[in-house]
Design a protein around this motif. Structure first.
Motif, PDB file in Angstrom:
ATOM      1  N   GLY A 128       0.821  -1.305   0.039  1.00  0.00           N
ATOM      2  CA  GLY A 128      -0.060   0.082   0.083  1.00  0.00           C
ATOM      3  C   GLY A 128       0.918   1.303   0.013  1.00  0.00           C
ATOM      4  O   GLY A 128       2.004   1.360   0.463  1.00  0.00           O
ATOM      5  N   LEU A 129       0.216   2.477  -0.428  1.00  0.00           N
ATOM      6  CA  LEU A 129       0.995   3.745  -0.501  1.00  0.00           C
ATOM      7  C   LEU A 129       0.538   4.556   0.718  1.00  0.00           C
ATOM      8  O   LEU A 129      -0.754   4.435   1.133  1.00  0.00           O
ATOM      9  CB  LEU A 129       0.507   4.413  -1.746  1.00  0.00           C
ATOM     10  N   LEU A 130       1.396   5.326   1.283  1.00  0.00           N
ATOM     11  CA  LEU A 130       1.207   6.166   2.316  1.00  0.00           C
ATOM     12  C   LEU A 130       1.899   7.532   1.812  1.00  0.00           C
ATOM     13  O   LEU A 130       3.065   7.687   1.571  1.00  0.00           O
ATOM     14  CB  LEU A 130       1.820   5.719   3.678  1.00  0.00           C
ATOM     15  N   ARG A 131       0.765   8.744   1.668  1.00  0.00           N
ATOM     16  CA  ARG A 131       1.534   9.676   1.193  1.00  0.00           C
ATOM     17  C   ARG A 131       1.610  10.706   2.531  1.00  0.00           C
ATOM     18  O   ARG A 131       0.529  10.870   3.451  1.00  0.00           O
ATOM     19  CB  ARG A 131       0.623  10.414   0.193  1.00  0.00           C
ATOM     20  N   GLY A 132       2.416  11.938   2.523  1.00  0.00           N
ATOM     21  CA  GLY A 132       2.306  12.731   3.537  1.00  0.00           C
ATOM     22  C   GLY A 132       3.051  12.378   4.693  1.00  0.00           C
ATOM     23  O   GLY A 132       3.480  11.373   5.119  1.00  0.00           O
ATOM     24  N   PRO A 133       3.244  13.273   5.466  1.00  0.00           N
ATOM     25  CA  PRO A 133       3.995  13.018   6.954  1.00  0.00           C
ATOM     26  C   PRO A 133       3.187  12.002   7.683  1.00  0.00           C
ATOM     27  O   PRO A 133       1.839  11.809   7.823  1.00  0.00           O
ATOM     28  CB  PRO A 133       3.896  14.391   7.731  1.00  0.00           C
ATOM     29  N   PHE A 134       3.969  11.272   8.501  1.00  0.00           N
ATOM     30  CA  PHE A 134       3.155  10.075   9.443  1.00  0.00           C
ATOM     31  C   PHE A 134       4.033  10.080  10.663  1.00  0.00           C
ATOM     32  O   PHE A 134       5.449   9.727  10.499  1.00  0.00           O
ATOM     33  CB  PHE A 134       2.991   8.904   8.723  1.00  0.00           C
ATOM     34  N   THR A 135       3.607  10.321  11.902  1.00  0.00           N
ATOM     35  CA  THR A 135       4.570   9.932  13.061  1.00  0.00           C
ATOM     36  C   THR A 135       3.952   8.747  13.763  1.00  0.00           C
ATOM     37  O   THR A 135       2.943   8.657  14.207  1.00  0.00           O
ATOM     38  CB  THR A 135       4.372  11.378  13.762  1.00  0.00           C
ATOM     39  N   PRO A 136       4.811   7.879  13.706  1.00  0.00           N
ATOM     40  CA  PRO A 136       4.403   6.517  14.062  1.00  0.00           C
ATOM     41  C   PRO A 136       4.120   6.555  15.771  1.00  0.00           C
ATOM     42  O   PRO A 136       5.034   7.109  16.372  1.00  0.00           O
ATOM     43  CB  PRO A 136       5.453   5.591  13.648  1.00  0.00           C
ATOM     44  N   VAL A 137       3.435   5.720  16.143  1.00  0.00           N
ATOM     45  CA  VAL A 137       3.281   5.339  18.006  1.00  0.00           C
ATOM     46  C   VAL A 137       3.489   3.859  17.867  1.00  0.00           C
ATOM     47  O   VAL A 137       2.245   3.189  17.797  1.00  0.00           O
ATOM     48  CB  VAL A 137       1.831   5.826  18.164  1.00  0.00           C
ATOM     49  N   PRO A 138       4.587   3.430  18.472  1.00  0.00           N
ATOM     50  CA  PRO A 138       4.820   2.042  18.560  1.00  0.00           C
ATOM     51  C   PRO A 138       3.955   1.641  19.686  1.00  0.00           C
ATOM     52  O   PRO A 138       3.458   2.219  20.671  1.00  0.00           O
ATOM     53  CB  PRO A 138       6.396   1.964  19.033  1.00  0.00           C
ATOM     54  N   GLU A 139       3.423   0.295  19.451  1.00  0.00           N
ATOM     55  CA  GLU A 139       2.679  -0.219  20.420  1.00  0.00           C
ATOM     56  C   GLU A 139       3.416  -0.701  21.488  1.00  0.00           C
ATOM     57  O   GLU A 139       4.430  -1.532  21.479  1.00  0.00           O
ATOM     58  CB  GLU A 139       1.846  -1.513  19.957  1.00  0.00           C
ATOM     59  N   ALA A 140       2.886  -0.359  22.933  1.00  0.00           N
ATOM     60  CA  ALA A 140       3.931  -0.494  24.016  1.00  0.00           C
ATOM     61  C   ALA A 140       3.951  -1.877  24.324  1.00  0.00           C
ATOM     62  O   ALA A 140       2.853  -2.816  24.167  1.00  0.00           O
ATOM     63  CB  ALA A 140       3.290   0.357  25.121  1.00  0.00           C
ATOM     64  N   GLY A 141       5.159  -2.475  24.406  1.00  0.00           N
ATOM     65  CA  GLY A 141       5.264  -4.008  24.934  1.00  0.00           C
ATOM     66  C   GLY A 141       5.347  -4.840  23.850  1.00  0.00           C
ATOM     67  O   GLY A 141       5.749  -6.054  23.909  1.00  0.00           O
ATOM     68  N   GLU A 142       5.108  -4.423  22.668  1.00  0.00           N
ATOM     69  CA  GLU A 142       4.992  -5.117  21.261  1.00  0.00           C
ATOM     70  C   GLU A 142       6.277  -4.757  20.386  1.00  0.00           C
ATOM     71  O   GLU A 142       6.972  -5.607  19.848  1.00  0.00           O
ATOM     72  CB  GLU A 142       3.852  -5.439  20.654  1.00  0.00           C
ATOM     73  N   VAL A 143       6.146  -3.425  20.190  1.00  0.00           N
ATOM     74  CA  VAL A 143       7.162  -2.772  19.311  1.00  0.00           C
ATOM     75  C   VAL A 143       8.103  -1.984  19.818  1.00  0.00           C
ATOM     76  O   VAL A 143       7.805  -1.012  20.600  1.00  0.00           O
ATOM     77  CB  VAL A 143       6.217  -1.805  18.177  1.00  0.00           C
ATOM     78  N   ALA A 144       9.480  -2.219  19.777  1.00  0.00           N
ATOM     79  CA  ALA A 144      10.490  -1.611  20.258  1.00  0.00           C
ATOM     80  C   ALA A 144      10.879  -0.215  19.549  1.00  0.00           C
ATOM     81  O   ALA A 144      11.124   0.702  19.913  1.00  0.00           O
ATOM     82  CB  ALA A 144      11.703  -2.363  20.377  1.00  0.00           C
ATOM     83  N   GLU A 145      10.534  -0.421  18.188  1.00  0.00           N
ATOM     84  CA  GLU A 145      10.887   0.690  17.223  1.00  0.00           C
ATOM     85  C   GLU A 145      10.201   0.526  16.144  1.00  0.00           C
ATOM     86  O   GLU A 145      10.116  -0.393  15.376  1.00  0.00           O
ATOM     87  CB  GLU A 145      12.568   0.764  17.098  1.00  0.00           C
ATOM     88  N   VAL A 146       9.846   1.856  15.503  1.00  0.00           N
ATOM     89  CA  VAL A 146       9.435   1.854  13.928  1.00  0.00           C
ATOM     90  C   VAL A 146      10.318   2.750  13.180  1.00  0.00           C
ATOM     91  O   VAL A 146      10.879   3.813  13.608  1.00  0.00           O
ATOM     92  CB  VAL A 146       8.083   2.754  14.127  1.00  0.00           C
ATOM     93  N   PHE A 147      10.850   2.294  11.967  1.00  0.00           N
ATOM     94  CA  PHE A 147      11.907   2.992  11.330  1.00  0.00           C
ATOM     95  C   PHE A 147      11.664   2.947   9.929  1.00  0.00           C
ATOM     96  O   PHE A 147      10.677   1.875   9.310  1.00  0.00           O
ATOM     97  CB  PHE A 147      13.333   2.514  11.551  1.00  0.00           C
ATOM     98  N   ARG A 148      11.985   3.719   8.881  1.00  0.00           N
ATOM     99  CA  ARG A 148      12.011   3.719   7.717  1.00  0.00           C
ATOM    100  C   ARG A 148      13.446   3.231   6.880  1.00  0.00           C
ATOM    101  O   ARG A 148      14.474   3.711   7.311  1.00  0.00           O
ATOM    102  CB  ARG A 148      11.536   4.933   7.160  1.00  0.00           C
ATOM    103  N   VAL A 149      13.193   2.423   5.849  1.00  0.00           N
ATOM    104  CA  VAL A 149      14.336   2.154   5.207  1.00  0.00           C
ATOM    105  C   VAL A 149      14.026   2.391   3.629  1.00  0.00           C
ATOM    106  O   VAL A 149      12.935   2.202   3.088  1.00  0.00           O
ATOM    107  CB  VAL A 149      14.519   0.497   5.265  1.00  0.00           C
ATOM    108  N   PRO A 150      15.268   3.153   3.069  1.00  0.00           N
ATOM    109  CA  PRO A 150      15.061   3.463   1.667  1.00  0.00           C
ATOM    110  C   PRO A 150      14.596   2.265   0.770  1.00  0.00           C
ATOM    111  O   PRO A 150      15.197   1.073   0.946  1.00  0.00           O
ATOM    112  CB  PRO A 150      16.485   3.810   1.245  1.00  0.00           C
TER     113      PRO A 150
END
Length: 201
Positions: A128-150
């Protein structure tokens, strides 16, 4: 759509339309066969192509406290629940839960061939496509980090290599596509390799 998006969307479309069967954790391990009579559980993951700046993919680093696959790099996603609209619904729901991505912001392009894991899941990658700014909110206890890779990095077949380690008494091989401090491997690496092959075929 601006002019810069057209070539990218064409390559993504080619990958989604590419004929062929799915992939498997057993692909690089011919001496290990899938269990006979197995019943696979359905799952969906979101391959979110973020177009805010240079195209990138959104990945997560799983919490080290999790029982299954702690600390590994993964797409947002999970198993299909009864209320989900199949793997696409599961991918969108889990992305909303895991990284705070509202499902209405995702433009679904299609799905890649499913990937079978050694843990008994048939995982459908939902692109899927995501356009425009997005500030992730990691799920506590399950996701340690959210990052973007080229996107260019993880869709370049030359960036991939095959490595191996011992698992359940035998050496298991898998694709890896490292980026910076992130070791992207296993099912995620294999699904990315499918995407890379499709976009460069």
């Amino acid at each position: 759509m601006d002019g810069a998006e057209a070539p990218l969307l064409a390559r993504l479309g080619a990958a989604l339309a590419r004929p062929g069967g799915g992939s498997s954790d057993f692909d690089l391990n011919p001496d290990a066969a899938p269990p006979a009579g197995r019943k696979l559980r359905q799952a969906g993951v979101l391959v979110a192509v973020h177009l805010d700046g240079p195209p990138s993919l959104i990945l997560t680093k799983r919490s080290a406290k999790l029982r299954h696959h702690p600390g590994q790099i993964a797409f947002p996603g999970g198993k299909v629940e009864p209320a989900d609209d199949g793997p696409v619904g599961a991918a969108l729901r889990e992305a909303e839960e895991e990284i705070g991505l509202p499902r209405e912001r995702v433009e679904i392009l299609g799905t890649l061939p499913a990937h079978e894991t050694v843990t008994g899941f048939e995982v459908t990658p939902v692109v899927g496509l995501l356009r425009g700014p997005f500030t992730p909110v990691p799920e506590a206890g399950e996701v340690a980090e959210v990052f973007r890779v080229p996107l260019d990095h993880v869709t370049d077949p030359a960036r991939f290599r095959v490595e191996g380690r011992r698992w359940q008494g035998r050496r298991r091989h898998y694709y890896v596509v490292p980026w910076g401090p992130y070791y992207i491997w296993g099912a995620t690496g294999r699904m990315l390799r499918t995407l890379a092959d499709g976009m460069n075929g």
